[in-house]
Scaffold this active site. Sequence first.
Site, PDB file in Angstrom:
ATOM      1  N   LYS A 113       0.831  -1.206   0.000  1.00 57.74           N
ATOM      2  CA  LYS A 113       0.000   0.000   0.000  1.00 57.74           C
ATOM      3  C   LYS A 113       0.873   1.267   0.000  1.00 57.74           C
ATOM      4  CE  LYS A 113      -3.719  -2.601   2.112  1.00 57.74           C
ATOM      5  NZ  LYS A 113      -4.577  -2.911   3.265  1.00 57.74           N
TER       6      LYS A 113
ATOM      7  N   ASP B 144     -11.293   2.224   3.748  1.00 55.60           N
ATOM      8  CA  ASP B 144     -11.639   0.800   3.633  1.00 55.60           C
ATOM      9  C   ASP B 144     -13.148   0.609   3.431  1.00 55.60           C
ATOM     10  OD1 ASP B 144      -9.556  -1.020   3.490  1.00 55.60           O
ATOM     11  OD2 ASP B 144      -9.242  -1.117   5.664  1.00 55.60           O
TER      12      ASP B 144
ATOM     13  N   GLN C   8      -4.878  -1.626   9.468  1.00 54.87           N
ATOM     14  CA  GLN C   8      -4.706  -2.925   8.815  1.00 54.87           C
ATOM     15  C   GLN C   8      -5.329  -4.032   9.662  1.00 54.87           C
ATOM     16  OE1 GLN C   8      -3.342  -3.524   5.717  1.00 54.87           O
ATOM     17  NE2 GLN C   8      -3.936  -5.645   6.014  1.00 54.87           N
TER      18      GLN C   8
HETATM   19  C1  BQF Z   1      -1.423 -10.544  -5.711  1.00 49.06           C
HETATM   20  C2  BQF Z   1      -5.873  -9.219   2.587  1.00 49.06           C
HETATM   21  C3  BQF Z   1      -6.759 -11.198   3.633  1.00 49.06           C
HETATM   22  C4  BQF Z   1      -6.770 -10.572   4.877  1.00 49.06           C
HETATM   23  C5  BQF Z   1      -6.346  -9.260   4.996  1.00 49.06           C
HETATM   24  C6  BQF Z   1      -1.429  -8.309  -4.577  1.00 49.06           C
HETATM   25  C7  BQF Z   1      -2.331  -8.025  -2.357  1.00 49.06           C
HETATM   26  C8  BQF Z   1      -2.565  -9.391  -2.314  1.00 49.06           C
HETATM   27  C9  BQF Z   1      -2.275 -10.208  -3.402  1.00 49.06           C
HETATM   28  C10 BQF Z   1      -2.686  -7.140  -1.206  1.00 49.06           C
HETATM   29  C11 BQF Z   1      -5.378  -8.469   1.443  1.00 49.06           C
HETATM   30  C12 BQF Z   1      -5.313  -9.093   0.084  1.00 49.06           C
HETATM   31  C13 BQF Z   1      -4.890  -7.174   1.635  1.00 49.06           C
HETATM   32  C14 BQF Z   1      -1.702  -9.667  -4.520  1.00 49.06           C
HETATM   33  C15 BQF Z   1      -4.284  -6.359   0.515  1.00 49.06           C
HETATM   34  C16 BQF Z   1      -5.014  -8.083  -1.010  1.00 49.06           C
HETATM   35  O1  BQF Z   1      -0.527 -10.249  -6.503  1.00 49.06           O
HETATM   36  O2  BQF Z   1      -2.175 -11.510  -5.882  1.00 49.06           O
HETATM   37  C17 BQF Z   1      -1.746  -7.481  -3.497  1.00 49.06           C
HETATM   38  O3  BQF Z   1      -1.846  -6.370  -0.810  1.00 49.06           O
HETATM   39  N1  BQF Z   1      -3.946  -7.189  -0.608  1.00 49.06           N
HETATM   40  C18 BQF Z   1      -4.973  -6.607   2.942  1.00 49.06           C
HETATM   41  O4  BQF Z   1      -4.568  -5.471   3.156  1.00 49.06           O
HETATM   42  O5  BQF Z   1      -5.469  -7.312   3.962  1.00 49.06           O
HETATM   43  C19 BQF Z   1      -5.896  -8.595   3.848  1.00 49.06           C
HETATM   44  C20 BQF Z   1      -6.319 -10.542   2.492  1.00 49.06           C
END
Ligand code: BQF
Length: 293
Positions: A53, A120, A97
Amino acid sequence: MNAQIIDGKKIAAEIRSEAKLEATELIADGVQPCLVVVLVGEDPASKAYVGSKVKACEETGIKSIKITHPSDVSEEALMADIERLNADVSVHGILVQLPLPSHIDEDVVTEHIHPNKDVDGFHPVNVGKLSIGIDCLTPCTPTGIPEMIVRSGIDMSGKHAVVIGRSNIVGKPMMSLLVQKGEKANCTVTCCHSGTRDLTYHTKQADILIAAIGVPEFVKADMVKEGATVIDVGINRVEDPSTAKGYRLVGDVDFDEVKGVAGAITPVPGGVGPMTVAMLMKNTNKAARLLTR
Ligand code: BQF
């Protein structure tokens, strides 16, 4: 027939470049868009998500501030942060987060964030606005999904969309978004979950099937209608001794099987994940506009 692979990485890059233009316009109007990300504890996945992020902000011309706390931080200390950030006119987006350690109530924290800084889209005010179709900040993951479908040349209007999963982060806001009027929605929607009887009956009706279950490779070829668009929201670690890290990432869809029946399918990684981060950039700019207009 082999499915069209929906390239989330590429579409996310397009969206980030649009977000960069938006940020440039805001800056020309005297507003430097600014996102604050609050990270609690040392969970490696959370750290990686926060890292991606912050990196996206740098690429997009959005100022980012990272606040870190140890895993034993008190709820009161987090609340004090949020109150200070709510009052700070130079801060437009506040993101805590998730998940948080179990001694902290995520709902209490979420409800403390000012709705117009809630990038969010989890605050009950935004959940309510989304459900009655008032423009607002909406959750990044489900908001990115119609973007990737439409930008892949697939019409959504009038299609039957079936969502598997009813979480507050993906499943429920996805339902609200899909049922709206508009080119990136206007679907007939069904939500399936752990209480659904004859899941395959429902998933086979889907023109657009969205899997947000949290079970590795749960959706098999015999659950999918020929030619359907399949969107995989899952990110699951499965053991794989043949890789350097000892694990690999798989989605909630059995990609190798389902790509043989689907018309279009998103990969994991490189599908929905990068879109989530790109939509966060758009939401931060939207918050900056909301707060300064
Ligand atoms: C990719 C998230 C579960 C729980 C809390 C790129 C992200 C993920 C995968 C990413 C996620 C999932 C995020 C890929 C943010 C998505 O290349 O496939 C980026 O950064 N995500 C989060 O902040 O909290 C989570 C999943």
